[in-house]
Scaffold this active site. Structure first.
Site, short mmCIF file in Angstrom:
data_model
loop_
_atom_site.label_atom_id
_atom_site.label_comp_id
_atom_site.label_asym_id
_atom_site.label_seq_id
_atom_site.Cartn_x
_atom_site.Cartn_y
_atom_site.Cartn_z
N TYR A 184 -2.86 -3.49 -1.44
CA TYR A 184 -4.30 -3.40 -1.15
C TYR A 184 -5.08 -2.87 -2.36
O TYR A 184 -5.96 -2.04 -2.20
CB TYR A 184 -4.55 -2.52 0.08
CG TYR A 184 -4.35 -3.30 1.37
CD1 TYR A 184 -5.35 -4.16 1.84
CD2 TYR A 184 -3.17 -3.21 2.08
CE1 TYR A 184 -5.17 -4.89 2.99
CE2 TYR A 184 -2.97 -3.95 3.25
CZ TYR A 184 -3.98 -4.78 3.69
OH TYR A 184 -3.80 -5.51 4.84
N ASP B 166 0.57 -2.04 20.96
CA ASP B 166 0.95 -1.78 19.58
C ASP B 166 0.62 -0.31 19.27
O ASP B 166 -0.51 0.03 18.95
CB ASP B 166 0.19 -2.73 18.64
CG ASP B 166 0.47 -2.44 17.17
OD1 ASP B 166 1.18 -1.46 16.88
OD2 ASP B 166 -0.02 -3.20 16.31
N LYS C 91 5.29 3.74 11.73
CA LYS C 91 4.58 4.88 11.13
C LYS C 91 5.19 6.26 11.45
O LYS C 91 6.07 6.70 10.73
CB LYS C 91 3.10 4.81 11.50
CG LYS C 91 2.47 3.55 10.89
CD LYS C 91 0.98 3.62 10.75
CE LYS C 91 0.50 2.54 9.81
NZ LYS C 91 -0.28 1.48 10.43
C1 PLP Z 1 -0.07 -0.08 10.22
C2 PLP Z 1 -0.08 -0.88 11.45
C3 PLP Z 1 0.79 -1.98 11.60
C4 PLP Z 1 1.67 -2.46 10.49
O1 PLP Z 1 2.65 -1.54 10.15
P1 PLP Z 1 3.37 -1.65 8.71
O2 PLP Z 1 4.48 -0.69 8.79
O3 PLP Z 1 2.32 -1.28 7.70
O4 PLP Z 1 3.81 -3.06 8.56
C5 PLP Z 1 0.80 -2.61 12.82
N1 PLP Z 1 0.01 -2.22 13.83
C6 PLP Z 1 -0.85 -1.18 13.71
C7 PLP Z 1 -1.68 -0.78 14.88
C8 PLP Z 1 -0.93 -0.49 12.51
O5 PLP Z 1 -1.81 0.52 12.37
#
Ligand code: PLP
Length: 421
Positions: free
Chosen positions: A15, A234, A263
């Site tokens: 990015y 998600d 994360k």
């Molecule tokens: C960051 C994020 C992703 C992607 O995760 P990466 O590990 O960066 O591929 C997917 N969904 C949400 C809600 C996110 O914040």
């Protein structure tokens, strides 16, 4: 040559417009909420290193558990084999998720956790000979950067170069009191049968920490469930305490069919993705017919070292002091928000748990590329604070171990930025 000079010779950063970007900040060490550069200057990590860190940097307990695992088993193929860390992490996480989550599928990161979820839903119907392929998602959603994850994300400047190649998705607004009934009839009136509804529960992170209320999400979820539409939460960003409760889905009474994590999963130590699902979804893949297999896997699926980081992070997460810290940060954010909300340069503030976002008045220029963004970013860096505005939106989401002193320092610098910039 300095580290930065060497970096500029060989590295392409994420990015980052490599032509105009300022040189990267070299970080050599971390401790608690601080990251230190080569000269020992502390940068308070107010964005948890892109939202991954929850217990602070170089946490000694996680480091110890990871080192122990490395000395026992670094990796093993996860098809046909298993290992203690993967099993224990799955057992322990399923135990604290909504009770219908029964199976755990590992992958590498948030985007892959989403890819797996989408494939599970599509093939769930395919395996039963039912033609359901349309996916429902929110406008402004962000679900990751791989193609499937991009396709279910809102179309934006980030996806523009690929828009033609992304599969079609039904996008709806996030719900509120005024549009909830309209959204429900919109879903009912769709021509195609929906396979699933994917959403970031309560907070749309990447699109600017946009927030919506749990009770309307709950209504939408219930409405989709009535129509047999599978629900994918998600929680890659919202999972592990960010919204004040362990998971954002703890704010609603309808249980999702599938959940995605990454994360905070390893406390921000290592890349690991996790997709969990119900027994019902899992069962749709059980067959004597090999074609009904979920054909998905990554070389490093369920990497033992990453799983051990996940276990250590979970130990820390479940310690009562972590929830106390989450509550402390939420309360402190709340006080600060009410203090600055009437400042003429603040358009609006919003907060969910440990996430505080502030929209700056910019006149007309609100794009991600606004110059205000760069000035703010630079201003805070110089002050030893890592804040990474999304356009004119500044957000704070610190590791839970951040001290009150560090928090107050961030707040005070935001106030001086309001006066000076
Ligand atoms: C960051 C994020 C992703 C992607 O995760 P990466 O590990 O960066 O591929 C997917 N969904 C949400 C809600 C996110 O914040």
């Amino acid at each position: 040559m300095s580290l930065v000079e060497r970096d500029l010779k060989v590295i392409w950063h994420p990015y980052t417009q490599m032509k105009t970007a300022l040189p990267p900040v070299p970080i050599v060490r971390g401790e608690g909420a601080c990251l230190y550069d080569e000269n020992g200057k502390c940068y308070v990590d107010a964005v948890s290193s892109w939202w991954v860190n929850i217990h602070g940097h170089a946490h000694p307990y996680i480091a110890q558990k990871v080192a122990e695992q490395l000395n026992k088993l670094e990796h093993v193929i996860f098809a046909g084999f298993t290992h203690p860390a993967a099993v224990e992490l799955a057992e322990r996480i399923l135990q604290i998720l909504p009770s219908n989550q029964q199976k755990a599928f590992y992958s590498d990161n948030g985007s892959t956790a989403v890819e797996v979820a989408i494939k599970m839903c599509l093939q769930y119907w395919h395996n039963q000979g039912i033609n359901r392929t349309k996916i429902l998602a929110f406008k402004n959603a962000y679900h990751g950067d791989t193609f499937g994850a991009m396709a279910v994300s809102g179309r934006s400047a980030f996806t523009a170069a690929f828009d033609n190649l992304l599969f079609e998705v039904e996008f709806i607004d996030t719900p509120d009191a005024s549009n909830i009934e309209g959204l429900k009839s919109q879903i009912s009136n769709l021509k195609s049968d929906l396979t699933c509804f994917i959403f970031e529960p309560l907070v749309q992170g990447a699109s600017g920490m946009l927030m919506y209320e749990a009770k309307y999400l709950e209504e939408l979820m219930a409405h989709c469930r009535e129509k047999g539409v599978l629900l994918i939460a998600d929680e890659v960003f919202t999972g592990f305490g960010r919204t004040g409760k362990p998971f954002a889905c703890n704010h609603v009474s309808v249980q999702p069919d599938i959940m995605c994590f990454s994360k905070g999963l390893t406390g921000g130590t290592m890349a690991l993705g996790l997709t969990t699902c119900t027994q019902q979804i899992f069962n749709a893949f059980l067959s004597d017919d090999r074609l009904k297999t979920l054909f998905h896997g990554h070389s490093y699926t369920a990497n033992p070292v990453a799983c051990s980081a996940g276990l250590a992070s979970l130990d820390l997460f479940l310690d009562p002091s972590t929830q106390e810290n989450i509550d402390r940060i939420a309360e402190s954010h709340n006080k600060f928000a009410s203090k600055i909300k009437d400042h003429p340069k603040i358009r609006t503030t919003r907060q969910t748990g440990t996430i505080l976002a502030m929209e700056w008045e910019t006149g007309s220029d609100t794009s991600y590329f606004s110059s205000l963004r760069d000035r703010l970013y630079q201003y805070f860096l110089e002050a030893g604070i890592i804040l990474r505005p999304l356009g004119n939106i500044i957000y704070i989401l610190p590791p839970y171990c951040i001290t009150n002193e560090q928090l107050n320092y961030i707040y005070s610098k935001i106030e001086s930025a309001l006066d000076e910039l």
